[in-house]
Write an enzyme that holds these catalytic residues in place. Structure first.
Site, short mmCIF file in Angstrom:
data_model
loop_
_atom_site.label_atom_id
_atom_site.label_comp_id
_atom_site.label_asym_id
_atom_site.label_seq_id
_atom_site.Cartn_x
_atom_site.Cartn_y
_atom_site.Cartn_z
CB SER A 77 -0.95 -0.03 1.20
OG SER A 77 -1.93 0.96 1.08
CG ASP A 216 -4.23 -2.26 0.12
OD1 ASP A 216 -3.00 -2.28 -0.04
OD2 ASP A 216 -4.77 -1.82 1.14
#
EC number: 3.1.1.-
Length: 387
Positions: A77, A216
């Site tokens: 991320s 993600d």
């Protein structure tokens, strides 16, 4: 005569031990890992700036960069974005961003990344267009194989239902992983709820199209990529002749710096069973994400620290984490000027805090110790290469 002989033997033993220590240091595998956390990436952004500054002082080299010292740099991320910033080359084949550029990047672009709300109840909170735009501008057409050191950036493919780990060392067996860095960075940052998933294609060794449908990387690593980065480093040690003396899982020759984005798990937001019994699906979804990230961060740190301690190598692992966030600093997408300034304060204050309740050593002191090891190791390798 006997005394002289004893002294000579003692000196020989000291020299032999010192030589062995330096040899071990020279072959040590160094790893930097950064968690996910959206705008909270400002907190770990403070740490690389301090560390890189120490390395520049020690080596008297203003151009020293973290990619010169770490064998593996990983993240998920926002940590994946940080990884790309300090490992992607510019036109001079140096990192396009110094560590001191990380926090200003968030201040310049964070308000725009977390401002383009879709305004839809169903669908992601933000459209991701500005995020993709700035990634393309900064990273250009650079691909994984061009990274200046080994990287480990995670994502999750929602079509195959499998994690996808982008590393240089996997490219020989899986050339389809040689994706553009901006595609990888958007994918690892495409947090469910916040940004749309990302679709792109690459090609296999025989030229066939290979499709990715990614979200993600925190879905794959549950926010903390330290174990992933350590696994990549272990494989690197086994495959690279430069680390031939390192046995599998020999953490005595691993140096791991793991950077967290802060958690409120001790414990700003807590709930009772009576409160939770009244929650609907949406409220549970938000709470579970918070709980899972906090629990994962704790358990990953617990596992790694236990293993390093079992190998009498606890000084080779440093987890830098703020465990008492509160208010707006707990939010992943509050990119207001006021909140970003608070996050900077959190990072700067963290440097002065003790590493643990049992140790008076501060994070600042521990990072200086790590910088000395990194500097000495780099010099040893340079000397070895010159022979």
């Amino acid at each position: 005569m006997a005394t002289t002989k004893s002294v000579l033997v003692l000196i020989f033993m000291i020299l032999a031990t010192t030589s062995s220590t330096f040899a071990t240091l020279g072959e040590m595998v160094t790893v930097l890992s950064t968690d996910g956390g959206g705008i909270k990436g400002i907190i770990p952004g403070i740490i690389p700036e301090f560390l890189e500054g120490q390395l520049q002082k020690m080596d008297n080299n203003a151009d020293a960069r973290l990619a010169d010292y770490f064998d593996v740099i990983g993240g998920t991320s926002t940590g994946g974005l940080l990884t790309a910033m300090i490992t992607t080359p510019n036109e001079n084949n140096r990192p396009f961003a110094a560590a001191k550029d990380i926090v200003p990047f968030y201040f310049q672009h964070g308000p725009h990344i977390f401002n383009s709300s879709t305004g839809q109840f169903f669908g992601p909170k933000y459209d991701g267009k500005y995020l993709m735009q700035v990634l393309q501008e900064k990273l250009g057409e650079t691909r994984v194989h061009q990274a200046l050191t080994e990287v480990a950036i995670s994502s999750f493919d929602i079509k195959t239902n499998k994690p996808v780990i982008f590393t240089k060392s996997n490219l020989a067996k899986s050339p389809e992983l040689d994706a553009k860095m901006y595609d990888i960075c958007y994918s690892t940052a495409a947090a469910p709820i916040y940004f749309p998933p990302h679709h792109f294609v690459t090609h296999t060794s025989n030229g066939a199209t290979y499709e990715f449908n990614l979200v993600d990387g925190g879905v794959a690593t549950v926010g903390d990529p330290a174990l992933l980065s350590l696994s990549v480093a272990t494989r690197l040690a086994q495959e690279d002749p430069a680390f031939s003396s390192i046995k599998s899982l020999d953490y005595k020759q691993m140096l791991l710096l793991s950077l967290g984005t802060g958690t409120n798990s001790e414990f700003d937001k807590t709930y009772t069973a009576e409160e939770a019994a009244k929650w609907g699906p949406l409220r549970w979804m938000l709470a579970i994400q918070q709980m899972t990230n906090a629990a994962s961060s704790y358990m990953t740190d617990y596992y790694i620290s236990t293993v390093f301690q079992a190998r009498h190598s606890q000084n080779n692992y440093l987890r830098v984490q703020e465990n008492a966030l509160n208010g707006t600093t707990t939010e992943m997408d509050d990119a207001s000027e006021a909140n970003m300034e608070l996050l900077v304060q959190v990072g700067e204050t963290l440097l002065k805090k003790p590493v643990s309740k049992d140790s008076p050593e501060t994070y600042e002191e521990a990072l200086k110790r790590f910088a000395k090891l990194l500097s000495d190791r780099k010099k040893l390798r340079a000397n070895k290469a010159s022979y």
